[in-house]
Structure formats: C-alpha cells, structure tokens
Design a protein around this motif. Structure first.
Motif, PDB file in Angstrom:
ATOM      1  N   GLY A 208      47.750  39.468  39.668  1.00 47.73           N
ATOM      2  CA  GLY A 208      48.460  39.326  38.407  1.00 47.73           C
ATOM      3  C   GLY A 208      48.720  40.697  37.803  1.00 47.73           C
ATOM      4  O   GLY A 208      47.828  41.544  37.770  1.00 47.73           O
ATOM      5  N   THR A 209      49.954  40.907  37.334  1.00 43.73           N
ATOM      6  CA  THR A 209      50.257  42.149  36.619  1.00 43.73           C
ATOM      7  C   THR A 209      50.973  41.773  35.313  1.00 43.73           C
ATOM      8  O   THR A 209      51.596  40.717  35.223  1.00 43.73           O
ATOM      9  N   VAL A 210      50.873  42.654  34.341  1.00 43.54           N
ATOM     10  CA  VAL A 210      51.491  42.371  33.054  1.00 43.54           C
ATOM     11  C   VAL A 210      52.909  42.909  33.072  1.00 43.54           C
ATOM     12  O   VAL A 210      53.137  44.099  33.369  1.00 43.54           O
ATOM     13  N   ASN A 211      53.882  42.044  32.805  1.00 42.17           N
ATOM     14  CA  ASN A 211      55.282  42.476  32.882  1.00 42.17           C
ATOM     15  C   ASN A 211      55.773  43.010  31.534  1.00 42.17           C
ATOM     16  O   ASN A 211      55.021  43.045  30.553  1.00 42.17           O
ATOM     17  N   ALA A 212      57.049  43.420  31.498  1.00 37.35           N
ATOM     18  CA  ALA A 212      57.590  44.068  30.298  1.00 37.35           C
ATOM     19  C   ALA A 212      57.559  43.133  29.089  1.00 37.35           C
ATOM     20  O   ALA A 212      57.576  43.581  27.935  1.00 37.35           O
ATOM     21  N   ARG A 213      57.512  41.817  29.309  1.00 38.33           N
ATOM     22  CA  ARG A 213      57.443  40.858  28.184  1.00 38.33           C
ATOM     23  C   ARG A 213      56.006  40.583  27.762  1.00 38.33           C
ATOM     24  O   ARG A 213      55.761  39.723  26.913  1.00 38.33           O
ATOM     25  N   GLY A 214      55.061  41.267  28.391  1.00 37.25           N
ATOM     26  CA  GLY A 214      53.648  41.059  28.027  1.00 37.25           C
ATOM     27  C   GLY A 214      53.060  39.824  28.669  1.00 37.25           C
ATOM     28  O   GLY A 214      51.942  39.418  28.343  1.00 37.25           O
TER      29      GLY A 214
ATOM     30  N   ILE B  96      45.247  42.437  36.822  1.00 36.93           N
ATOM     31  CA  ILE B  96      44.174  41.506  36.485  1.00 36.93           C
ATOM     32  C   ILE B  96      43.195  41.506  37.646  1.00 36.93           C
ATOM     33  O   ILE B  96      43.547  41.108  38.769  1.00 36.93           O
ATOM     34  N   GLY B  97      41.956  41.945  37.376  1.00 35.79           N
ATOM     35  CA  GLY B  97      40.997  42.120  38.473  1.00 35.79           C
ATOM     36  C   GLY B  97      39.802  41.206  38.389  1.00 35.79           C
ATOM     37  O   GLY B  97      39.303  40.899  37.297  1.00 35.79           O
ATOM     38  N   CYS B  98      39.346  40.775  39.551  1.00 28.34           N
ATOM     39  CA  CYS B  98      38.105  39.979  39.644  1.00 28.34           C
ATOM     40  C   CYS B  98      37.691  39.997  41.112  1.00 28.34           C
ATOM     41  O   CYS B  98      38.421  40.515  41.970  1.00 28.34           O
ATOM     42  N   PHE B  99      36.523  39.450  41.419  1.00 30.00           N
ATOM     43  CA  PHE B  99      36.071  39.471  42.809  1.00 30.00           C
ATOM     44  C   PHE B  99      36.995  38.660  43.718  1.00 30.00           C
ATOM     45  O   PHE B  99      37.121  38.952  44.904  1.00 30.00           O
ATOM     46  N   LEU B 100      37.660  37.643  43.169  1.00 30.36           N
ATOM     47  CA  LEU B 100      38.503  36.763  43.992  1.00 30.36           C
ATOM     48  C   LEU B 100      39.650  37.526  44.650  1.00 30.36           C
ATOM     49  O   LEU B 100      40.160  37.113  45.683  1.00 30.36           O
ATOM     50  N   ASN B 101      40.067  38.642  44.025  1.00 30.44           N
ATOM     51  CA  ASN B 101      41.223  39.383  44.571  1.00 30.44           C
ATOM     52  C   ASN B 101      40.945  40.887  44.640  1.00 30.44           C
ATOM     53  O   ASN B 101      41.860  41.688  44.520  1.00 30.44           O
ATOM     54  N   ILE B 102      39.712  41.254  44.879  1.00 27.42           N
ATOM     55  CA  ILE B 102      39.346  42.687  44.781  1.00 27.42           C
ATOM     56  C   ILE B 102      40.162  43.551  45.762  1.00 27.42           C
ATOM     57  O   ILE B 102      40.573  44.664  45.397  1.00 27.42           O
ATOM     58  N   SER B 103      40.439  43.053  46.950  1.00 24.80           N
ATOM     59  CA  SER B 103      41.193  43.888  47.900  1.00 24.80           C
ATOM     60  C   SER B 103      42.630  44.087  47.429  1.00 24.80           C
ATOM     61  O   SER B 103      43.203  45.174  47.587  1.00 24.80           O
TER      62      SER B 103
END
Ligand code: MLT
Length: 237
Positions: free
Chosen positions: A227-233, A126-133
C-alpha cells in the motif's frame, strides 16, 4: 554498492505527530502499526479493496462515509468497532468476500495518525510483517533518490510500542543497512507471535479475545502487495 540514506525512527506517537511539521520531501516514510492497522490495511488491499481513505476522527470517518455511500466504514476505538461501523480493525474481517472491489473509510487510534503524519513525504508506504519483503524492495528501489528513510512507529496509546520497533528492526536487517535498531530484531527470543503477544498491545488484544489477530499479524511475507499513499491521500496498491 547501493546508497544508504540516513535512517530515522519516530519511536512514539509524539515523534510521529512531529513529522507532520517537517520537510519530508526527500524522505520515504514507512507507516508501521503491526497490531493492527497497517496489517489490516495491507490485508484489505491484498484482498482486492480498491483504496482506503484514512480518517483521523470518528466524525470525519462518518462524514467521508456519507460522501461515499458505497464505501465500507471500518476501524476501531479501544480495539473494537465503533457503533454503526461495517467492520472493525481485525485483519481477519477483511476477507476477499467482504472487501474486493470496495472503497474503505478507515479510522484507528494511532495507525491512521501515523499514515496522515507522513502526508508530505516523497513517498509513504504501509509496512507490516505480512509484506516486509515488498516494503524492503520499494525502499531499495528508491534508495538513490531519497535522503532519509523514516520509520514511523505508530505506538500504543501515547507510548512506544515494541511490536512496531521490532518490525522497524526487521526491516533494516532485511535491507542490510546500518542502524542500531537491528539489534532489537536480532535480540528477540522465541517465535514472533510470542514476542507480539507479550507487548502491551498484544496483551490488550488477548484481553479482548482477539488472540487470533496476533497470530495473523505475526505471519511473514504472505503477500507482495504494497500500500502506498497517493496524491489524494488515499492508500492504494
Ligand atoms: C491503532 O491504530 O491504534 C491500532 O491499530 C489499534 C488496534 O488495532 O486496536
């Protein structure tokens, strides 16, 4: 020297929807909806939400909420919280006091669709400017075992959105990788909040009295949370 996978941009909601039928098993997808879904998801996780269930439709969101009664029901239609929702889609609502330790069911017009369209990817972040690095660090860490970086720009209504493309350009610039989308970021003028405020979505948020959300989403690197999407979506940090 670091291997550079190919870089693909899904520019519009139609491009993003088409990802769902493609083989993404060797792709890392970045779901991008700067105004505001991915900024909100990142803020929720940064403030201690345990996980987020992305729901495509309102009915689905309400059903998931009924099945998870302790969860917060959150999201928007036409920029505002639907009836009966606990929170809308403003990142400013997702404070630690509201979301720490909570499961969230979240549905938005385009952001949720972008997250779900990437479901079969080797990894979706999950990408946005708040966490770009943090996003760039994860891509670098995966660069040798993926063939393709997919930048899934959620869009506005059914169209291209400049704020998502700007982020995609900033990310590729951050990585130092070759792709013409870098020129979008390099060619911006004025502060980021001004650029975001001039986009179609930015103008719509101002009309709704949500100018503060634009300022919030224009902050760069306020959190290392990814944030990443896990195996349960579900989306989790
Ligand atoms: C979306 O998912 O389309 C956006 O995040 C909309 C919004 O924030 O109002």
């Amino acid at each position: 020297m670091e291997k550079q996978p190919s870089v693909r941009v899904a520019w519009t909601p139609a491009d993003v929807a088409a990802l769902a039928g493609q083989d993404l098993s060797r792709s890392l997808c970045v779901a991008i909806d700067v105004l505001r879904a991915t900024s909100t998801l990142t803020t929720a996780l940064a403030n201690g939400a345990t996980a987020i269930i992305p729901a495509a439709e309102l009915d689905e969101a309400r059903q998931l909420h009924a099945a998870n009664p302790g969860a917060l029901l959150c999201g928007e239609r036409h920029g505002l919280p639907p009836d009966g929702f606990d929170l809308g889609n403003s990142p400013r609502e997702f404070t630690r006091a509201r979301v720490a330790g909570r499961l969230i069911v979240h549905t938005t017009t385009n952001g949720t669709r972008a997250v779900r369209a990437c479901a079969t990817a080797a990894e979706t972040v999950i990408g946005c400017f708040l966490n770009i690095s943090a996003v760039a660090d994860r891509i670098r860490a995966r660069a040798s075992d993926i063939d393709c970086l997919v930048l899934a720009c959620a869009g506005t209504f059914e169209d291209f959105s400049m704020e998502d493309a700007l982020f995609a350009g900033a990310l590729v610039e951050h990585l130092g990788w070759r792709h013409p989308i870098r020129s979008l970021w390099a060619g911006r003028t004025g502060p980021l909040e001004m650029a975001l405020g001039l986009t179609r979505n930015g103008r719509r948020l101002k009309e709704l009295g949500l100018r503060e959300d634009i300022l919030f989403c224009a902050q760069i690197d306020t959190t290392p949370i990814l944030g990443t999407v896990n195996a349960r979506g579900q989306i989790a940090a």
